[in-house]
Design an enzyme around this catalytic site. Structure first.
Site, PDB file in Angstrom:
ATOM      1  N   ARG A   1       0.820  -0.972  -0.025  1.00  0.00           N
ATOM      2  CA  ARG A   1      -0.180  -0.392  -0.094  1.00  0.00           C
ATOM      3  C   ARG A   1       1.285   1.463  -0.143  1.00  0.00           C
ATOM      4  O   ARG A   1       0.622   1.891  -1.272  1.00  0.00           O
ATOM      5  CB  ARG A   1      -0.797   0.045   1.601  1.00  0.00           C
ATOM      6  CG  ARG A   1      -2.015  -1.277   0.747  1.00  0.00           C
ATOM      7  CD  ARG A   1      -3.233  -1.258   2.302  1.00  0.00           C
ATOM      8  NE  ARG A   1      -2.240  -1.782   3.738  1.00  0.00           N
ATOM      9  CZ  ARG A   1      -2.259  -1.090   4.844  1.00  0.00           C
ATOM     10  NH1 ARG A   1      -3.669  -0.677   4.972  1.00  0.00           N
ATOM     11  NH2 ARG A   1      -1.209  -1.275   5.767  1.00  0.00           N
TER      12      ARG A   1
ATOM     13  N   ASN B   1      -6.383  -2.707   2.267  1.00  0.00           N
ATOM     14  CA  ASN B   1      -6.249  -4.594   2.639  1.00  0.00           C
ATOM     15  C   ASN B   1      -7.367  -4.659   2.085  1.00  0.00           C
ATOM     16  O   ASN B   1      -8.403  -4.144   2.859  1.00  0.00           O
ATOM     17  CB  ASN B   1      -5.216  -4.833   3.843  1.00  0.00           C
ATOM     18  CG  ASN B   1      -3.804  -4.786   3.459  1.00  0.00           C
ATOM     19  OD1 ASN B   1      -3.345  -4.347   2.319  1.00  0.00           O
ATOM     20  ND2 ASN B   1      -3.272  -4.703   4.401  1.00  0.00           N
TER      21      ASN B   1
END
Length: 100
Positions: A26, A44
């Site tokens: 990320r 996620n």
């Protein structure tokens, strides 16, 4: 009034699978989006995948896709599915952020 700067703004929603959680994926996505001027978000999912929404000019989105295919070390990207693609976003994102 729409300016030329925003005429080619496109949107892609991606599902990224592989070893993409717990490896800085990320953060890597946010950093690269910032460098390319892409707006949107990344998060996620409970199943171990990562979902991302990207907004920007087509050529920048294509560059971003190439960067995401490799991901950061020690990530392993098995697949990137473009699950939705729009010629222009319904809602324009202001920044690129990590969603928790």
């Amino acid at each position: 009034m729409v300016t030329d700067k925003y005429m080619n703004l496109k949107e892609m929603k991606l599902m990224i699978s592989g070893r993409v959680q717990g490896v800085g994926f990320r953060h890597y996505t946010r950093t690269n989006a910032g460098e390319l001027g892409i707006k949107g978000w990344v998060r996620n999912l409970d199943n171990g995948d990562v979902e991302a929404l990207l907004q920007g000019p087509e050529e920048k989105l294509n560059l971003m896709l190439e960067k995401l295919k490799s991901g950061p070390m020690p990530a392993r990207v098995d697949n990137i599915d473009i699950v939705e693609e729009k010629e222009s976003p319904e809602k324009e994102e202001k920044t690129f952020r990590v969603v928790h």
